[in-house]
Every structure is written in structure tokens, then in C-alpha cells.
Design a protein around this motif. Structure first.
Motif, PDB file in Angstrom:
ATOM      1  N   ALA A 218       0.825  -1.210   0.000  1.00 50.69           N
ATOM      2  CA  ALA A 218       0.000   0.000   0.000  1.00 50.69           C
ATOM      3  C   ALA A 218       0.858   1.258   0.000  1.00 50.69           C
ATOM      4  O   ALA A 218       0.600   2.211  -0.759  1.00 50.69           O
ATOM      5  CB  ALA A 218      -0.937  -0.011   1.208  1.00 50.69           C
ATOM      6  N   ILE A 219       1.895   1.266   0.838  1.00 47.16           N
ATOM      7  CA  ILE A 219       2.738   2.453   0.947  1.00 47.16           C
ATOM      8  C   ILE A 219       3.559   2.675  -0.323  1.00 47.16           C
ATOM      9  O   ILE A 219       3.683   3.807  -0.820  1.00 47.16           O
ATOM     10  CB  ILE A 219       3.663   2.344   2.173  1.00 47.16           C
ATOM     11  N   THR A 220       4.133   1.600  -0.879  1.00 45.43           N
ATOM     12  CA  THR A 220       4.919   1.743  -2.107  1.00 45.43           C
ATOM     13  C   THR A 220       4.050   2.206  -3.259  1.00 45.43           C
ATOM     14  O   THR A 220       4.450   3.065  -4.052  1.00 45.43           O
ATOM     15  CB  THR A 220       5.596   0.404  -2.467  1.00 45.43           C
ATOM     16  N   SER A 221       2.841   1.647  -3.349  1.00 47.30           N
ATOM     17  CA  SER A 221       1.911   2.070  -4.397  1.00 47.30           C
ATOM     18  C   SER A 221       1.516   3.529  -4.212  1.00 47.30           C
ATOM     19  O   SER A 221       1.415   4.290  -5.185  1.00 47.30           O
ATOM     20  CB  SER A 221       0.664   1.183  -4.384  1.00 47.30           C
ATOM     21  N   TYR A 222       1.311   3.921  -2.953  1.00 51.77           N
ATOM     22  CA  TYR A 222       0.974   5.327  -2.670  1.00 51.77           C
ATOM     23  C   TYR A 222       2.122   6.256  -3.063  1.00 51.77           C
ATOM     24  O   TYR A 222       1.898   7.302  -3.682  1.00 51.77           O
ATOM     25  CB  TYR A 222       0.658   5.493  -1.178  1.00 51.77           C
ATOM     26  N   ALA A 223       3.352   5.855  -2.716  1.00 53.52           N
ATOM     27  CA  ALA A 223       4.511   6.685  -3.060  1.00 53.52           C
ATOM     28  C   ALA A 223       4.651   6.826  -4.572  1.00 53.52           C
ATOM     29  O   ALA A 223       4.932   7.922  -5.087  1.00 53.52           O
ATOM     30  CB  ALA A 223       5.780   6.080  -2.460  1.00 53.52           C
ATOM     31  N   LEU A 224       4.448   5.728  -5.306  1.00 54.25           N
ATOM     32  CA  LEU A 224       4.535   5.778  -6.763  1.00 54.25           C
ATOM     33  C   LEU A 224       3.427   6.639  -7.340  1.00 54.25           C
ATOM     34  O   LEU A 224       3.657   7.459  -8.243  1.00 54.25           O
ATOM     35  CB  LEU A 224       4.470   4.362  -7.338  1.00 54.25           C
ATOM     36  N   TRP A 225       2.203   6.486  -6.819  1.00 56.24           N
ATOM     37  CA  TRP A 225       1.071   7.285  -7.295  1.00 56.24           C
ATOM     38  C   TRP A 225       1.301   8.768  -7.039  1.00 56.24           C
ATOM     39  O   TRP A 225       1.087   9.603  -7.925  1.00 56.24           O
ATOM     40  CB  TRP A 225      -0.207   6.825  -6.588  1.00 56.24           C
ATOM     41  N   PHE A 226       1.741   9.096  -5.833  1.00 54.71           N
ATOM     42  CA  PHE A 226       1.959  10.501  -5.488  1.00 54.71           C
ATOM     43  C   PHE A 226       3.060  11.102  -6.350  1.00 54.71           C
ATOM     44  O   PHE A 226       2.941  12.244  -6.806  1.00 54.71           O
ATOM     45  CB  PHE A 226       2.322  10.629  -4.006  1.00 54.71           C
ATOM     46  N   THR A 227       4.122  10.352  -6.591  1.00 55.84           N
ATOM     47  CA  THR A 227       5.203  10.856  -7.438  1.00 55.84           C
ATOM     48  C   THR A 227       4.718  11.073  -8.859  1.00 55.84           C
ATOM     49  O   THR A 227       5.077  12.052  -9.517  1.00 55.84           O
ATOM     50  CB  THR A 227       6.383   9.873  -7.428  1.00 55.84           C
ATOM     51  N   THR A 228       3.856  10.161  -9.335  1.00 57.09           N
ATOM     52  CA  THR A 228       3.346  10.252 -10.705  1.00 57.09           C
ATOM     53  C   THR A 228       2.505  11.502 -10.902  1.00 57.09           C
ATOM     54  O   THR A 228       2.610  12.175 -11.944  1.00 57.09           O
ATOM     55  CB  THR A 228       2.520   9.005 -11.045  1.00 57.09           C
ATOM     56  N   ILE A 229       1.660  11.831  -9.928  1.00 56.93           N
ATOM     57  CA  ILE A 229       0.793  13.005 -10.086  1.00 56.93           C
ATOM     58  C   ILE A 229       1.536  14.306  -9.773  1.00 56.93           C
ATOM     59  O   ILE A 229       1.064  15.384 -10.143  1.00 56.93           O
ATOM     60  CB  ILE A 229      -0.464  12.903  -9.195  1.00 56.93           C
ATOM     61  N   SER A 230       2.673  14.204  -9.090  1.00 58.98           N
ATOM     62  CA  SER A 230       3.415  15.409  -8.706  1.00 58.98           C
ATOM     63  C   SER A 230       4.498  15.769  -9.714  1.00 58.98           C
ATOM     64  O   SER A 230       4.778  16.953  -9.936  1.00 58.98           O
ATOM     65  CB  SER A 230       4.042  15.235  -7.317  1.00 58.98           C
ATOM     66  N   ILE A 231       5.114  14.748 -10.304  1.00 58.97           N
ATOM     67  CA  ILE A 231       6.236  14.970 -11.214  1.00 58.97           C
ATOM     68  C   ILE A 231       5.954  14.244 -12.525  1.00 58.97           C
ATOM     69  O   ILE A 231       5.655  13.039 -12.507  1.00 58.97           O
ATOM     70  CB  ILE A 231       7.558  14.456 -10.616  1.00 58.97           C
ATOM     71  N   PRO A 232       6.034  14.907 -13.647  1.00 56.95           N
ATOM     72  CA  PRO A 232       5.845  14.214 -14.916  1.00 56.95           C
ATOM     73  C   PRO A 232       6.993  13.247 -15.196  1.00 56.95           C
ATOM     74  O   PRO A 232       8.141  13.508 -14.837  1.00 56.95           O
ATOM     75  CB  PRO A 232       5.827  15.359 -15.935  1.00 56.95           C
ATOM     76  N   ILE A 233       6.669  12.125 -15.803  1.00 54.41           N
ATOM     77  CA  ILE A 233       7.708  11.151 -16.159  1.00 54.41           C
ATOM     78  C   ILE A 233       8.603  11.751 -17.233  1.00 54.41           C
ATOM     79  O   ILE A 233       8.130  12.210 -18.272  1.00 54.41           O
ATOM     80  CB  ILE A 233       7.088   9.835 -16.647  1.00 54.41           C
ATOM     81  N   ARG A 234       9.889  11.720 -16.956  1.00 51.16           N
ATOM     82  CA  ARG A 234      10.852  12.302 -17.883  1.00 51.16           C
ATOM     83  C   ARG A 234      11.595  11.192 -18.636  1.00 51.16           C
ATOM     84  O   ARG A 234      11.800  10.106 -18.087  1.00 51.16           O
ATOM     85  CB  ARG A 234      11.850  13.184 -17.124  1.00 51.16           C
ATOM     86  N   PRO A 235      12.008  11.454 -19.840  1.00 51.41           N
ATOM     87  CA  PRO A 235      12.757  10.429 -20.583  1.00 51.41           C
ATOM     88  C   PRO A 235      14.163  10.277 -20.049  1.00 51.41           C
ATOM     89  O   PRO A 235      14.822  11.270 -19.721  1.00 51.41           O
ATOM     90  CB  PRO A 235      12.762  10.973 -22.024  1.00 51.41           C
ATOM     91  N   TRP A 236      14.600   9.029 -19.932  1.00 51.87           N
ATOM     92  CA  TRP A 236      15.984   8.778 -19.539  1.00 51.87           C
ATOM     93  C   TRP A 236      16.795   8.844 -20.826  1.00 51.87           C
ATOM     94  O   TRP A 236      16.849   7.891 -21.597  1.00 51.87           O
ATOM     95  CB  TRP A 236      16.124   7.414 -18.884  1.00 51.87           C
ATOM     96  N   THR A 237      17.427   9.992 -21.056  1.00 52.80           N
ATOM     97  CA  THR A 237      18.084  10.260 -22.335  1.00 52.80           C
ATOM     98  C   THR A 237      19.479   9.655 -22.398  1.00 52.80           C
ATOM     99  O   THR A 237      19.694   8.594 -22.970  1.00 52.80           O
ATOM    100  CB  THR A 237      18.148  11.782 -22.575  1.00 52.80           C
ATOM    101  N   THR A 238      20.424  10.335 -21.787  1.00 52.97           N
ATOM    102  CA  THR A 238      21.805   9.841 -21.759  1.00 52.97           C
ATOM    103  C   THR A 238      22.333   9.932 -20.326  1.00 52.97           C
ATOM    104  O   THR A 238      21.801  10.667 -19.491  1.00 52.97           O
ATOM    105  CB  THR A 238      22.720  10.664 -22.682  1.00 52.97           C
ATOM    106  N   TRP A 239      23.387   9.209 -20.080  1.00 51.11           N
ATOM    107  CA  TRP A 239      24.008   9.224 -18.751  1.00 51.11           C
ATOM    108  C   TRP A 239      24.469  10.643 -18.391  1.00 51.11           C
ATOM    109  O   TRP A 239      24.226  11.121 -17.284  1.00 51.11           O
ATOM    110  CB  TRP A 239      25.187   8.264 -18.737  1.00 51.11           C
ATOM    111  N   ASP A 240      25.105  11.317 -19.317  1.00 51.85           N
ATOM    112  CA  ASP A 240      25.619  12.661 -19.038  1.00 51.85           C
ATOM    113  C   ASP A 240      24.489  13.644 -18.776  1.00 51.85           C
ATOM    114  O   ASP A 240      24.618  14.544 -17.931  1.00 51.85           O
ATOM    115  CB  ASP A 240      26.472  13.150 -20.215  1.00 51.85           C
TER     116      ASP A 240
END
Length: 325
Positions: A218-240
Motif C-alpha cells: 500500500a505504501i509503495t503504491s501510494y509513493a509511486l502514485w503521489f510521485t506520478t501526479i506530482s512529477i511528470p515522467i521524464r525520458p531517460w536520455t543519456t548518462w551525461d
């Protein structure tokens, strides 16, 4: 802002050590890992609550570098340990396990060590891939790990605890099914397989694991949900690109932080002490634990206070403790 944080975390860290002696003697790697990770995380939370009670200054940077990685590992270690317990309970209750010998116990210890300590260490190392900057410092909470929120971050940080929790619940369901199938002769079955478990200990361990996993899921799902609605998913482009400003330390003063984020911090902080108290409640207050306390008290009276005690009052043995052998 939260004066209760430090004492609660330190009390939780101390309370989890109560069950350490008999599980150490029995060599129960899964429960020992629970003790280790819960103790370490509560200790970190307690120290952080004291040092950063009303500030976000970079006071002890090396401490933050180490503890943030340990927090990442602990997020995986708790469901991993419960998975090992549930696998063992399912194996004990099934007909596949005819008996247990020293070789079987050694193999189980190696497997549990790899899962409970090796897997968290692996996740701690992989976290560097999605660690956008050094760490965050949050007022009243202290140092916290950072994750570059992307698909890679979801797979490395959030998905493993969820999958481990689901797997634990599956094995717990299978173990309960085996128990229901032979509930009448279950005690005799445990004796036949040479298990140190009793029916009551078996059910206690299963209930503890299920509660921990439902809570963790429940807590991990909540943390993932809250992060999703708070921060847009960004593309993992390059290491640098992802690590372009890696040495940056972000700070969050309460007065400048949105109330919903403060509420999320507060809920997530309580997950570790709550998990600790659930664990302690199942292992430290049962009949077996009371027998252990009585034996320790008798030792103190006879060895330290040099009192003469009736031998009848010292009955009880360590073999009655709630172990997983």
C-alpha cells in the motif's frame, strides 16, 4: 516541527533488538535481516530528526551519502525478507518437504542471505543509474535519496518492492492453503518434518508477513502514485544528461513546501516505525518471548544479584522460541 520523530524512531530502533538474541542463535537469516534493516532505518530517521529538526543545512554530507543509499536498500529488504519467510512457511506446510537436515538449513540460509542482503545491495548500486543528483535535505526529516523520475526509475526503485510484496502474498496464500488442507494433523506434520515451528508460531509468522506485505504494498503504491501526479515522467536520455548536475543538493524548507507534499512526507516517514512495531508486536510479546524474558531475569538474579532461586521457577528453554528452523 515534529518533536516526536526522534524519540519514536530511537525507541523503535531499540525495541527491534529485543528479538535479536534467539534469532541469532537459531540462525534465522530472514528475521535477522528484518532486525538489521529496521534498526538501521529507524536509527537513521532518529538521527536525522535530531540534526535537521529546524534546518536544511548541509551539516554532515558523508552521513547523507551513506544513509540515503541504505534507505534505498531498506525499501527492498523488508519485502524481500518477508518473501523468504513466506517461502519457508509454504515449504514447511507442503508435502514436498519430508524432513529438514543441516544441509537443507545451510542452503536456505545462503538463499535468504542473497535475497535479504544481496538484492538490496544490488538495488543500491543500480539506483545510481537514476540518481539525478546527490540527495535532498528536508526540514524535520533529514537526508533522503533522489530518483530521476523516469521509466528506468520506476523499474529500479518502485517496481521491485511491489513485485516482492505480491510474491510474498502468493506464497502466504499457498502456505495457508496447505495449512487448511491438513489443519487437523498440522502439528504432527511439523514434528515429522523436524521443524522447530509450532502451529501457533507458524500462524503468527504468516500473519506478520501478510500484514507487513499489505502495508508495504500500500505504501509503495501510494509513493509511486503521489510521485506520478506530482512529477511528470521524464525520458531517460543519456548518462551525461541525467547526471549533469549530480553534486547538487536540493533543500526543502517546510514554509516553502506545498501542504500535500508535507503530508506525503509525514505518511511515508511513519511507515518504518509502524513496520517495526508490527514486527515487535508479533515477536516480542508472545508466550515464547515471555519465557525468554523470565529466563533472562532469573539469570540476572542468580548471576548478578547472587540470589538463590527455586529451580522450578527457571523452567523454560531457548528451544521454545519462535524460530524458523
Amino acid at each position: 516541527m515534529y518533536p516526536e520523530f526522534a524519540p519514536i524512531a530511537l525507541i523503535a530502533a531499540a525495541s527491534v533488538l529485543i528479538v535479536l538474541p534467539w534469532h541469532w542463535r537459531a540462525g534465522n537469516v530472514a528475521t535477522l535481516s528484518l532486525v538489521f534493516w529496521l534498526f538501521i532505518t529507524n536509527l537513521i530517521y532518529g538521527v536525522d530528526a535530531i540534526v535537521w529538526a529546524d534546518n536544511v543545512e548541509i551539516i554532515i554530507p558523508v552521513w547523507c551519502d551513506i544513509t540515503t543509499k541504505l534507505i534505498v536498500g531498506a525499501n527492498v529488504a523488508l519485502p524481500a525478507a518477508c518473501l523468504c519467510i513466506c517461502i519457508h512457511l509454504e515449504r514447511v506446510a507442503s508435502v514436498r518437504m519430508a524432513r529438514t537436515n543441516i544441509s537443507d538449513k545451510r542452503r536456505r540460509q545462503i538463499f535468504e542471505a542473497l535475497v535479504c542482503f544481496g538484492l538490496p545491495l544490488l538495488i543500491m548500486a543500480l539506483h545510481y543509474i537514476v540518481q539525478g543528483h546527490r540527495y535532498d535535505i528536508i526540514e524535520s526529516y533529514g537526508c533522503r535519496p533522489t530518483t530521476y523520475f523516469s521509466v528506468a526509475g520506476i523499474f529500479i526503485v518502485w517496481l521491485p518492492p511491489i513485485l516482492l510484496s505480491i510474491a510474498s502474498l502468493v506464497f502466504a496464500a499457498l502456505a495457508l492453503r496447505h495449512f487448511m488442507q491438513r489443519r487437523v494433523s498440522f502439528a504432527a506434520h511439523l514434528t515429522t518434518t523436524h521443524s522447530a515451528l509450532t502451529t501457533s508460531r507458524y500462524l503468527r509468522l504468516m500473519l506478520m508477513s501478510v500484514l507487513q506485505m499489505v502495508w508495504s504494498l500500500a505504501i509503495t503504491s501510494y509513493a509511486l502514485w503521489f510521485t506520478t501526479i506530482s512529477i511528470p515522467i521524464r525520458p531517460w536520455t543519456t548518462w551525461d544528461d541525467v547526471h549533469s548536475d549530480f553534486l547538487r543538493v536540493d533543500t526543502f524548507l517546510t514554509i516553502f513546501t506545498l501542504p500535500k507534499i508535507i503530508t506525503s512526507f509525514y505518511i511515508l516517514w511513519w511507515t518504518v516505525p509502524a513496520s517495526t512495531f508490527i514486527f515487535v508486536a508479533f515477536f516480542a510479546f508472545g508466550r515464547d518471548a515471555l519465557d525468554e524474558y523470565k529466563k533472562c531475569f532469573m539469570w540476572f538474579r542468580t548471576t548478578v544479584l547472587r540470589q538463590t532461586v527455586d529451580s522450578k521457577s527457571t523452567k523454560g528453554s531457548f528451544s521454545s522460541m519462535p524460530t524458523l528452523r
